[in-house]
Design a protein around this motif. Sequence first.
Motif, short mmCIF file in Angstrom:
data_model
loop_
_atom_site.label_atom_id
_atom_site.label_comp_id
_atom_site.label_asym_id
_atom_site.label_seq_id
_atom_site.Cartn_x
_atom_site.Cartn_y
_atom_site.Cartn_z
N VAL A 1 0.86 -1.19 0.00
CA VAL A 1 0.00 0.00 0.00
C VAL A 1 0.89 1.24 0.00
CG1 VAL A 1 -1.73 1.30 1.29
CG2 VAL A 1 -1.83 -1.20 1.25
N LEU A 2 0.67 2.11 -0.96
CA LEU A 2 1.47 3.33 -1.07
C LEU A 2 0.60 4.57 -0.90
CD1 LEU A 2 3.58 2.33 -4.21
CD2 LEU A 2 4.41 2.51 -1.86
N ASP B 1 9.40 5.20 -9.83
CA ASP B 1 9.52 3.75 -9.71
C ASP B 1 8.77 3.24 -8.47
OD1 ASP B 1 12.27 1.54 -10.33
OD2 ASP B 1 10.52 1.12 -9.09
N TYR B 2 7.73 2.45 -8.71
CA TYR B 2 6.95 1.93 -7.58
C TYR B 2 7.78 1.06 -6.64
CZ TYR B 2 2.38 3.47 -9.39
OH TYR B 2 1.30 4.20 -9.79
N ARG B 3 8.73 0.30 -7.22
CA ARG B 3 9.54 -0.58 -6.38
C ARG B 3 10.29 0.27 -5.35
NH1 ARG B 3 13.08 -4.58 -9.87
NH2 ARG B 3 11.78 -3.40 -11.33
N ALA B 4 10.85 1.38 -5.82
CA ALA B 4 11.58 2.27 -4.91
C ALA B 4 10.64 2.88 -3.87
CB ALA B 4 12.28 3.37 -5.71
N HIS B 5 9.42 3.20 -4.27
CA HIS B 5 8.47 3.76 -3.31
C HIS B 5 8.08 2.73 -2.26
CE1 HIS B 5 7.80 7.78 -4.85
NE2 HIS B 5 7.65 7.32 -6.07
N VAL B 6 7.93 1.47 -2.69
CA VAL B 6 7.59 0.41 -1.72
C VAL B 6 8.75 0.25 -0.74
CG1 VAL B 6 7.20 -2.07 -1.45
CG2 VAL B 6 5.95 -0.79 -3.22
#
Lengths: 361, 361
Positions: free
Chosen positions: A69-70, A225-230
């Motif tokens: 969840v972001l 980048d979603y991976r970085a945000h996660v």
Amino acid sequence: MSRAYNFSAGPATLPEPVLLQAQAEMLDWHGVGASIVELSHRGPEFMQVAQEAEADLRTLMAIPDDYAVLFLQGGATTQQALIALNFANPGQTADYVITGHWGKTALKQVKPYVNAQIVANGEGGGFRDIPARSEWKLSDDAAYVHYTANETIHGVEFRDIPDVGGVPLFADFSSSIAAEPLDVSKFGLIYAGAQKNLGPVGVAVVIVRRDLLERAGQPRAEILDYRAHVKGESMLNTPPTWNWYLAGLVFKWMIREGGVAEFARRNARKAALLYDVIDGSGGFYRNEVATTARSRMNVPFFLRDDALDKPFLKEAEAAGLISLKGHRALGGMRASIYNAMPEAGVQALASFMRDFQQRNG
Amino acid sequence: MSRAYNFSAGPATLPEPVLLQAQAEMLDWHGVGASIVELSHRGPEFMQVAQEAEADLRTLMAIPDDYAVLFLQGGATTQQALIALNFANPGQTADYVITGHWGKTALKQVKPYVNAQIVANGEGGGFRDIPARSEWKLSDDAAYVHYTANETIHGVEFRDIPDVGGVPLFADFSSSIAAEPLDVSKFGLIYAGAQKNLGPVGVAVVIVRRDLLERAGQPRAEILDYRAHVKGESMLNTPPTWNWYLAGLVFKWMIREGGVAEFARRNARKAALLYDVIDGSGGFYRNEVATTARSRMNVPFFLRDDALDKPFLKEAEAAGLISLKGHRALGGMRASIYNAMPEAGVQALASFMRDFQQRNG
């Protein structure tokens, strides 16, 4: 101070208890001597706010553990661009179902990145219905299938989750997230600007199945980048702490009120009340959306005589019913009745509409 | 309610009159019966807020008419990616001057898009000084030259605008925007997250010379396109209205207080007060930045005996002086003293520091 019933489509009305709490805490959050908006996002105070907000949203929506969840900036529109950058190879096919204005926006954002295919389109019918699933022409190799759960302007809402087989299903839930129980496990990704059904403007929620984060996607900055945000727990850069805090207060209010099951009941009653007035008006009021696709969140309607539009809006405002003017793309009226709109507000609007018809019909 | 003096590096302290006004207007903005955060961004109420905020910022910073002003989401970090996407061809050279942590972040964001050249780097010296302009090795064909006007973590600040000839100068002013009069016409683009010197988190300001918007840049979604944001007057999608509103209140407060010339005088006095205590402490406190490059906004300092760090922070907090812990990258202490930090707060900190030294020196 007198509060109106505010039918704005978003930014939209907030629960009064949430506003009162934010007001009380404005200069001093929990005795620390500063507002939460003045404190470091990495300090213990905001970390607590952030963690509780995520936990509460997980509780409310029964989000499985294999979903991240972001809480991000940029609204739903930015997510519309990022889903292609993160989950499709350059030029890969992505399938889009278009049932209104926002589906078209989603499509527009990905044009530079993917081979976007319109696999179903309600535009020919003026966006008054949802194309039957049996008529969708899905691609064989799509990176994902995207649809808009509720079209805020056209008042068209999916009442079931479409079955698209093994292809990840991505959905814009900006205007109907947490309005009723939802089986999140059917989705690859859900995103929503918070300013409609979750309260505050300036923060968007992204719920993404973790295994999708392994996709390479396309060259992109870390901040896209979603991976970085996660990995950064939505704090890759300074998050919109105030907006996140306000969303957290809304989540706690929703839990206190009985959760999404209770809001589903209220929302059904609220929508029925307005559609009944419209359908029972003998054509004085008109909603053209197919009954099975009518939105419970946004009720667009037209007066038979559009010369009455201005008096309608003026008298409604005088009666404490504001923001009823329809979107400029459609004209007419629109009543947005998200979770935070009390049933008393919808009852007041229904009464006003009946009364206005009696005086002008 | 008792307000502390809050030295947070950002999100940071807000002017108390701004918080009081936001508190008073929280449930009912100017008698419309709703909070400004609940109203449509396209309605007359918020349009007024938005237009006044832009006009006030233009007044404060004397921004020439041939510059567009944007209020966007995504913080400074998102702008760091967008400047390459919008103003450099794919793989074109862009020059970066690195004087601290945030310069490195800026560089990282553009790596996928441009041939980023480090033309000067203070890292060898531990980011304690700014490399002399005469030593910069500018590229012949750079799309732009980028630098960080004030490094929030390392406490290193440019006191002059570097001359880079005809190449557009781009600068991250997140932590020093509007801290003193600035000749905007020397820049191609200035950007700043607002949560330090302009007040609220969740909105970033971009000031861009209009002719640069004619550059083709790189393939990108509309929502990542500055030209589209300028055309849409920062309302390409729903903007962070609450944050924009709060920034607007801060601008009005700054104008009432005397504008940036007055803040420059206050900021100079505030910084001098702290550096004097540090330099006069006989080594009990230590700031290692070259005198000519010391930041007026962020004063990092170390105690000779780091076993005293915890007592220092604890006693400071008891004295109503909060958020003094240094960034985890450097340790020690940091006092951030942006526009909204009153001189009385800095005087209180200076007294506390002298007193703490007397008791522990």
